[in-house]
Design a protein around this motif. Structure first.
Motif, PDB file in Angstrom:
ATOM      1  N   ILE A 180       1.095-119.723  53.352  1.00  0.00           N
ATOM      2  CA  ILE A 180       1.570-118.454  53.910  1.00  0.00           C
ATOM      3  C   ILE A 180       2.918-118.066  53.320  1.00  0.00           C
ATOM      4  O   ILE A 180       3.106-116.965  52.796  1.00  0.00           O
ATOM      5  CB  ILE A 180       1.668-118.543  55.453  1.00  0.00           C
ATOM      6  N   GLU A 181       3.879-118.984  53.375  1.00  0.00           N
ATOM      7  CA  GLU A 181       5.244-118.644  52.963  1.00  0.00           C
ATOM      8  C   GLU A 181       5.323-118.297  51.478  1.00  0.00           C
ATOM      9  O   GLU A 181       5.976-117.323  51.095  1.00  0.00           O
ATOM     10  CB  GLU A 181       6.194-119.793  53.289  1.00  0.00           C
ATOM     11  N   ALA A 182       4.680-119.093  50.642  1.00  0.00           N
ATOM     12  CA  ALA A 182       4.732-118.830  49.199  1.00  0.00           C
ATOM     13  C   ALA A 182       4.084-117.497  48.872  1.00  0.00           C
ATOM     14  O   ALA A 182       4.593-116.722  48.060  1.00  0.00           O
ATOM     15  CB  ALA A 182       4.042-119.961  48.433  1.00  0.00           C
ATOM     16  N   SER A 183       2.957-117.231  49.518  1.00  0.00           N
ATOM     17  CA  SER A 183       2.212-115.999  49.218  1.00  0.00           C
ATOM     18  C   SER A 183       2.937-114.754  49.690  1.00  0.00           C
ATOM     19  O   SER A 183       2.983-113.748  48.978  1.00  0.00           O
ATOM     20  CB  SER A 183       0.822-116.068  49.861  1.00  0.00           C
ATOM     21  N   VAL A 184       3.509-114.806  50.885  1.00  0.00           N
ATOM     22  CA  VAL A 184       4.177-113.611  51.404  1.00  0.00           C
ATOM     23  C   VAL A 184       5.400-113.277  50.566  1.00  0.00           C
ATOM     24  O   VAL A 184       5.686-112.098  50.278  1.00  0.00           O
ATOM     25  CB  VAL A 184       4.534-113.770  52.905  1.00  0.00           C
ATOM     26  N   LEU A 185       6.124-114.282  50.122  1.00  0.00           N
ATOM     27  CA  LEU A 185       7.296-114.045  49.286  1.00  0.00           C
ATOM     28  C   LEU A 185       6.901-113.504  47.916  1.00  0.00           C
ATOM     29  O   LEU A 185       7.482-112.529  47.430  1.00  0.00           O
ATOM     30  CB  LEU A 185       8.082-115.343  49.124  1.00  0.00           C
ATOM     31  N   ALA A 186       5.910-114.147  47.309  1.00  0.00           N
ATOM     32  CA  ALA A 186       5.481-113.707  45.983  1.00  0.00           C
ATOM     33  C   ALA A 186       4.965-112.271  46.037  1.00  0.00           C
ATOM     34  O   ALA A 186       5.305-111.441  45.179  1.00  0.00           O
ATOM     35  CB  ALA A 186       4.393-114.641  45.452  1.00  0.00           C
ATOM     36  N   PHE A 187       4.147-111.975  47.043  1.00  0.00           N
ATOM     37  CA  PHE A 187       3.550-110.643  47.134  1.00  0.00           C
ATOM     38  C   PHE A 187       4.597-109.567  47.405  1.00  0.00           C
ATOM     39  O   PHE A 187       4.588-108.505  46.766  1.00  0.00           O
ATOM     40  CB  PHE A 187       2.484-110.627  48.232  1.00  0.00           C
TER      41      PHE A 187
ATOM     42  N   LYS B  21      -8.359-109.046  45.559  1.00  0.00           N
ATOM     43  CA  LYS B  21      -8.062-110.433  45.921  1.00  0.00           C
ATOM     44  C   LYS B  21      -7.199-111.150  44.887  1.00  0.00           C
ATOM     45  O   LYS B  21      -6.643-112.211  45.176  1.00  0.00           O
ATOM     46  CB  LYS B  21      -9.371-111.216  46.080  1.00  0.00           C
ATOM     47  N   GLU B  22      -7.107-110.586  43.691  1.00  0.00           N
ATOM     48  CA  GLU B  22      -6.438-111.308  42.602  1.00  0.00           C
ATOM     49  C   GLU B  22      -4.944-111.511  42.845  1.00  0.00           C
ATOM     50  O   GLU B  22      -4.310-112.336  42.176  1.00  0.00           O
ATOM     51  CB  GLU B  22      -6.638-110.573  41.269  1.00  0.00           C
ATOM     52  N   TRP B  23      -4.352-110.807  43.808  1.00  0.00           N
ATOM     53  CA  TRP B  23      -2.929-110.978  44.085  1.00  0.00           C
ATOM     54  C   TRP B  23      -2.621-112.391  44.591  1.00  0.00           C
ATOM     55  O   TRP B  23      -1.549-112.931  44.311  1.00  0.00           O
ATOM     56  CB  TRP B  23      -2.456-109.954  45.125  1.00  0.00           C
ATOM     57  N   ILE B  24      -3.539-112.950  45.362  1.00  0.00           N
ATOM     58  CA  ILE B  24      -3.315-114.272  45.958  1.00  0.00           C
ATOM     59  C   ILE B  24      -4.578-115.100  45.762  1.00  0.00           C
ATOM     60  O   ILE B  24      -5.638-114.767  46.312  1.00  0.00           O
ATOM     61  CB  ILE B  24      -2.969-114.160  47.461  1.00  0.00           C
ATOM     62  N   LYS B  25      -4.466-116.176  44.986  1.00  0.00           N
ATOM     63  CA  LYS B  25      -5.660-116.953  44.650  1.00  0.00           C
ATOM     64  C   LYS B  25      -5.414-118.441  44.843  1.00  0.00           C
ATOM     65  O   LYS B  25      -4.473-119.005  44.291  1.00  0.00           O
ATOM     66  CB  LYS B  25      -6.074-116.677  43.201  1.00  0.00           C
ATOM     67  N   LEU B  26      -6.292-119.071  45.620  1.00  0.00           N
ATOM     68  CA  LEU B  26      -6.257-120.514  45.838  1.00  0.00           C
ATOM     69  C   LEU B  26      -7.103-121.193  44.769  1.00  0.00           C
ATOM     70  O   LEU B  26      -8.269-120.843  44.574  1.00  0.00           O
ATOM     71  CB  LEU B  26      -6.802-120.841  47.232  1.00  0.00           C
ATOM     72  N   LEU B  27      -6.513-122.150  44.080  1.00  0.00           N
ATOM     73  CA  LEU B  27      -7.210-122.856  43.013  1.00  0.00           C
ATOM     74  C   LEU B  27      -7.889-124.117  43.554  1.00  0.00           C
ATOM     75  O   LEU B  27      -7.283-124.890  44.286  1.00  0.00           O
ATOM     76  CB  LEU B  27      -6.242-123.249  41.905  1.00  0.00           C
ATOM     77  N   HIS B  28      -9.147-124.302  43.187  1.00  0.00           N
ATOM     78  CA  HIS B  28      -9.904-125.496  43.589  1.00  0.00           C
ATOM     79  C   HIS B  28     -10.134-126.325  42.330  1.00  0.00           C
ATOM     80  O   HIS B  28     -11.172-126.240  41.684  1.00  0.00           O
ATOM     81  CB  HIS B  28     -11.232-125.091  44.239  1.00  0.00           C
ATOM     82  N   LEU B  29      -9.128-127.123  41.990  1.00  0.00           N
ATOM     83  CA  LEU B  29      -9.160-127.842  40.724  1.00  0.00           C
ATOM     84  C   LEU B  29      -8.886-129.328  40.943  1.00  0.00           C
ATOM     85  O   LEU B  29      -8.073-129.704  41.788  1.00  0.00           O
ATOM     86  CB  LEU B  29      -8.078-127.291  39.774  1.00  0.00           C
ATOM     87  N   SER B  30      -9.549-130.161  40.160  1.00  0.00           N
ATOM     88  CA  SER B  30      -9.250-131.585  40.142  1.00  0.00           C
ATOM     89  C   SER B  30      -7.947-131.799  39.373  1.00  0.00           C
ATOM     90  O   SER B  30      -7.400-130.863  38.769  1.00  0.00           O
ATOM     91  CB  SER B  30     -10.381-132.361  39.460  1.00  0.00           C
ATOM     92  N   ARG B  31      -7.473-133.030  39.342  1.00  0.00           N
ATOM     93  CA  ARG B  31      -6.249-133.341  38.595  1.00  0.00           C
ATOM     94  C   ARG B  31      -6.422-133.001  37.113  1.00  0.00           C
ATOM     95  O   ARG B  31      -5.543-132.395  36.491  1.00  0.00           O
ATOM     96  CB  ARG B  31      -5.902-134.823  38.760  1.00  0.00           C
TER      97      ARG B  31
ATOM     98  N   ALA C  12       7.586-109.567  46.577  1.00  0.00           N
ATOM     99  CA  ALA C  12       8.355-109.403  45.344  1.00  0.00           C
ATOM    100  C   ALA C  12       7.478-108.936  44.184  1.00  0.00           C
ATOM    101  O   ALA C  12       7.885-108.981  43.027  1.00  0.00           O
ATOM    102  CB  ALA C  12       9.053-110.708  44.979  1.00  0.00           C
ATOM    103  N   ASN C  13       6.258-108.472  44.521  1.00  0.00           N
ATOM    104  CA  ASN C  13       5.337-107.858  43.559  1.00  0.00           C
ATOM    105  C   ASN C  13       4.810-108.826  42.497  1.00  0.00           C
ATOM    106  O   ASN C  13       4.535-108.455  41.362  1.00  0.00           O
ATOM    107  CB  ASN C  13       5.979-106.657  42.869  1.00  0.00           C
ATOM    108  N   ASN C  14       4.708-110.101  42.880  1.00  0.00           N
ATOM    109  CA  ASN C  14       4.155-111.097  41.974  1.00  0.00           C
ATOM    110  C   ASN C  14       2.746-111.494  42.399  1.00  0.00           C
ATOM    111  O   ASN C  14       2.429-111.546  43.589  1.00  0.00           O
ATOM    112  CB  ASN C  14       5.018-112.360  41.966  1.00  0.00           C
ATOM    113  N   LYS C  15       1.937-111.832  41.433  1.00  0.00           N
ATOM    114  CA  LYS C  15       0.648-112.468  41.689  1.00  0.00           C
ATOM    115  C   LYS C  15       0.910-113.964  41.810  1.00  0.00           C
ATOM    116  O   LYS C  15       1.764-114.507  41.105  1.00  0.00           O
ATOM    117  CB  LYS C  15      -0.280-112.190  40.509  1.00  0.00           C
ATOM    118  N   ILE C  16       0.177-114.653  42.705  1.00  0.00           N
ATOM    119  CA  ILE C  16       0.433-116.082  42.886  1.00  0.00           C
ATOM    120  C   ILE C  16      -0.845-116.904  42.862  1.00  0.00           C
ATOM    121  O   ILE C  16      -1.861-116.522  43.452  1.00  0.00           O
ATOM    122  CB  ILE C  16       1.230-116.363  44.182  1.00  0.00           C
ATOM    123  N   TYR C  17      -0.775-118.011  42.129  1.00  0.00           N
ATOM    124  CA  TYR C  17      -1.826-119.031  42.142  1.00  0.00           C
ATOM    125  C   TYR C  17      -1.341-120.169  43.040  1.00  0.00           C
ATOM    126  O   TYR C  17      -0.249-120.709  42.827  1.00  0.00           O
ATOM    127  CB  TYR C  17      -2.069-119.581  40.736  1.00  0.00           C
TER     128      TYR C  17
END
Length: 399
Positions: free
Chosen positions: A110-117, A153-163, A119-124
């Motif tokens: 929540i916190e990272a996304s609200v700040l990034a958005f 939806k591209e403004w805020i995207k959760l990545l489902h990635l292995s190491r 401030a007009n940034n896209k966030i992964y």
């Protein structure tokens, strides 16, 4: 990214507050799945993982606080007109694409996304697998808020990635990553620094020190140490090391008193060679590596030091550059300590637990930066922008 006007951004955040409240039981139930699957051996990470009614209220409050802050984009930093006739304005501008990699804490989603958005940034968002159910539903909430206001939806995207997949993403991202923030332990930070091609801003490592001066009020020292160590052991602003000046009045009695005081509050105490001569039954620091270690546990080191200069030197050598505190009644001594200790936040007669965006008046934070570029300390809304020069001419050419 397309520049959004403030009203559109704030409307998304209003929607998000309502959606979080509406779906709070779903969020808590999703979090229970994560908690049930988690190995409770790591108490600090388990504490960070918990989402309850209070935590959801905190998420809503974080969104509200950011919504109420001024838009950080397009603010004039400097304006000048040159003798040549050129009109130059330096304004704040979005970074563009931000990536944050973090462990355990769903509230960061929540916190990272609200700040990034705002401030007009896209966030992964690359959260840890231990919070997968919590993060998925929080991403759903964000997407619902964006779509309600006509945004993708591209403004805020959760990545489902292995190491391995994360390593490849860092090396070859689908688009330029302008800022990458690893928020976690040293292994995570080292992993990101090794593989990232974009700018990395380090956050998360604490290993904070407190120095008890020979001029300290000892009761103040005990109160501050207890809070800094035990208030939240999972916080990167928690206290790990205490240096006691050997010139402190009643030095040996104070050492014994402090050890007993901390053990009465369930804190395991390790001591250095000098202190072990007084507290013979205490376990000694096993190796020099311990002085570099961030504990994230009910454990601390008490060591002896001879004077202010030696304390400053030791803190600058071993600390994580996060927070450091001096307990003293001598203001000149405090000023010297605060000027010469190389940490993001320095304190006089106060707990290191205040190194926090909310406690420092910054509001929600993306992270606590221990880097010196581009910002140090809590990364709030105002820190999630860069700058751009707007230069107006009338056919100007350089001679």
């Amino acid at each position: 990214m397309k520049l959004l006007n403030t009203e559109i951004k704030n409307n998304v955040l209003k929607s998000m507050m309502q959606i979080l409240d509406k779906r709070r039981q779903e969020i808590i139930e999703a979090n229970k799945k994560d908690l049930e699957a988690f190995n409770k051996d790591d108490q600090a990470m388990y504490d960070r993982l918990i989402v309850d009614d209070k935590k959801v209220n905190g998420m809503i409050q974080s969104v509200k606080e950011v919504m109420e802050q001024d838009d950080p984009v397009g603010q004039v930093i400097e304006h000048r007109q040159l003798d040549t006739g050129l009109d130059i304005t330096n304004k704040t501008a979005p970074f563009g694409n931000i990536m944050i990699i973090y462990e355990s804490r769903p509230d960061v989603t929540i916190e990272a996304s609200v700040l990034a958005f705002k401030a007009n940034n896209k966030i992964y968002l690359k959260g840890g697998k231990e919070a997968i159910h919590s993060n998925k539903i929080l991403e759903e909430c964000w997407h619902e808020a964006l779509e309600e206001n006509g945004l993708g939806k591209e403004w805020i995207k959760l990545l489902h990635l292995s190491r391995t997949e994360t390593q490849e993403f860092l090396k070859n991202p689908p688009e330029q990553l302008d800022l990458i923030v690893p928020r976690g332990g040293e292994r995570l930070i080292a992993f990101v620094k090794e593989h990232a091609t974009g700018a990395v801003l380090v956050s998360g490592r604490g290993n904070n020190f407190l120095y008890i001066s020979e001029n300290a009020d000892f009761e103040t020292a005990k109160k501050v140490i207890l809070n800094a160590k035990t208030d939240k052991i999972s916080g990167c602003n928690a206290l790990d090391k205490v240096l006691v000046d050997k010139n402190l009045p009643q030095y040996e009695e104070r050492i014994k008193e402090l050890i007993q005081f901390m053990e009465d509050h369930k804190v395991e105490v390790l001591v250095d060679e000098e202190v072990s001569k007084i507290a013979t039954s205490q376990s000694k620091v096993p190796s020099e590596d311990t002085w570099y270690e961030e504990f994230l546990a009910m454990k601390m080191v008490i060591g002896s030091i001879d004077g202010l200069d030696a304390a400053i030197e030791k803190i600058n050598k071993y600390s994580g550059g996060h927070s450091a505190s001096i307990i003293t009644t001598d203001k000149e001594e405090a000023v010297k300590f605060m000027e010469q200790v190389d940490s993001a936040a320095v304190y006089h007669n106060a707990s290191t637990r205040f190194t926090d965006g909310g406690q420092m008046g910054v509001g929600a934070e993306l992270a606590i930066s221990t880097d010196k570029l581009h910002h140090r300390g809590p990364l709030g809304l105002k820190q999630l922008v860069t700058n751009k020069y707007y230069v107006l001419g009338e056919g100007h050419i350089r001679a």
